[in-house]
Scaffold this active site. Structure first.
Site, PDB file in Angstrom:
ATOM      1  N   GLY A 151       1.227  -1.122   0.054  1.00 33.93           N
ATOM      2  CA  GLY A 151       0.177  -0.074   0.332  1.00 33.93           C
ATOM      3  C   GLY A 151       0.857   1.292   0.114  1.00 33.93           C
TER       4      GLY A 151
ATOM      5  NE  ARG B 215      -5.762  -1.776  -4.658  1.00 31.47           N
ATOM      6  CZ  ARG B 215      -7.011  -1.379  -4.231  1.00 31.47           C
ATOM      7  NH1 ARG B 215      -8.210  -1.279  -4.947  1.00 31.47           N
ATOM      8  NH2 ARG B 215      -7.177  -0.029  -3.812  1.00 31.47           N
ATOM      9  NE  ARG B 216      -3.686   4.613  -5.502  1.00 26.65           N
ATOM     10  CZ  ARG B 216      -3.900   5.581  -4.826  1.00 26.65           C
ATOM     11  NH1 ARG B 216      -5.266   6.065  -5.640  1.00 26.65           N
ATOM     12  NH2 ARG B 216      -4.058   4.898  -3.957  1.00 26.65           N
TER      13      ARG B 216
ATOM     14  CE1 TYR C 220     -10.715  -0.774   9.336  1.00 29.10           C
ATOM     15  CE2 TYR C 220     -11.537   0.747  10.628  1.00 29.10           C
ATOM     16  CZ  TYR C 220     -10.522   0.156   9.858  1.00 29.10           C
ATOM     17  OH  TYR C 220      -8.856   0.798   9.775  1.00 29.10           O
TER      18      TYR C 220
ATOM     19  N   PRO D 119      -3.270   3.305  14.880  1.00 28.40           N
ATOM     20  CG  PRO D 119      -2.266   4.088  12.383  1.00 28.40           C
ATOM     21  CD  PRO D 119      -3.419   2.980  13.615  1.00 28.40           C
ATOM     22  N   GLY D 120      -4.924   5.817  15.784  1.00 29.92           N
ATOM     23  CA  GLY D 120      -6.302   6.448  15.515  1.00 29.92           C
ATOM     24  C   GLY D 120      -6.740   7.493  14.317  1.00 29.92           C
TER      25      GLY D 120
ATOM     26  CD  GLU E 123      -5.760   8.686  -1.624  1.00 36.46           C
ATOM     27  OE1 GLU E 123      -6.003   7.439  -1.813  1.00 36.46           O
ATOM     28  OE2 GLU E 123      -5.163   9.612  -2.669  1.00 36.46           O
TER      29      GLU E 123
END
Length: 252
Positions: free
Chosen positions: A10, A35-36, A152, A182-183, A188
């Site tokens: 990622g 993926r990009r 989630y 993380p909070g 994105e």
């Protein structure tokens, strides 16, 4: 001097990109996955001179691609010293009774199965060498459950449990296993959760100072630079305004 190698999943944006860049500044050659393709290629222009970046374009959900690409790395890229499992997402914010099956599949496939696939492909090299560091990016949602977070939160609780299991199973091999939870981090993340609704996503971070991707990257930097006998096993990091998954002081 042979440079160490870090693989970051990622790595196209947010926490993953920030971590890839900070590890590069610390002298690691980077295997950047995502993926990009165009974003991965762009990383090559952002790292310090002399640092190499190997882009691997795949979706962590795609088991065949994960194993094919990692198992067929060039010989000079096979010795992965640090694996940063960062790829993850949230889709939707719905109560369990109206949740989308497609959203559920995406979260479980990426957050849980994707992490497992990449780890399964990388760990044998670490156990053979009896060295390595694995850092899994979890979430405050892996420590508590909040309204409409259901699946989630379940996926991130799984990341927490899997990380603990990894730490136990890999202990005989001297492999460090770390979880960072993380909070609220302004990336994105919320745009994806709200299916591209940027106005709704922006409201998540209004009224207080959220964490930034760079904050998480600096924690990763600290972790990988600890002496061999030190491991920061489990880290929860919140913005000062946040007390829990649901309590945020927007008046600071």
């Amino acid at each position: 001097m042979e440079r160490k190698i870090a693989m970051v999943t990622g790595a196209t944006s947010g926490i993953g990109k920030a971590c890839a860049l900070i590890l590069a500044k610390n002298g690691f050659n980077i295997i950047a996955t995502g993926r990009r393709a165009e974003r991965l290629d762009a990383l090559k222009n952002e790292v310090p001179e002399g640092i190499e970046v190997l882009p691997l374009v795949f979706d962590v959900r795609d088991k065949e691609s994960v194993f094919k690409l990692i198992e067929n790395l060039p010989d000079n890229w096979k010795k992965i010293d640090v694996l940063l499992n960062n790829a993850g997402n949230a889709h939707g914010l719905d109560p369990i009774q109206t949740g989308s099956l497609d959203d559920w599949d995406a979260m479980m496939d990426i957050n849980v199965k994707g992490l497992l696939y990449v780890s399964k492909a990388v760990i044998p090299g670490m156990t053979e060498r009896k060295s390595g560091t694995i850092i899994n990016i979890g979430s405050i949602a892996g420590k508590e459950v909040y309204p409409n977070g259901n699946v989630y939160c379940g996926s991130k609780h799984a990341v927490d449990a899997i990380t603990k299991g990894m730490r136990i199973d890999l202990n005989p091999f001297g492999i460090k296993v770390i979880a960072i939870h993380p909070g609220l981090v302004e990336t994105e993340f919320s745009v994806v959760r709200f299916k591209g609704d940027e106005e709704k996503a922006d409201k998540v971070y209004q009224g207080f100072d959220p964490l930034l991707a760079q904050d998480i990257a600096e924690i990763v930097e600290f972790c990988v630079n600890r002496p061999a006998h030190v491991v920061l096993a489990d880290i929860v990091v919140l913005p000062t305004a946040q007390a829990s998954a649901t309590i945020v002081n927007k008046n600071l």
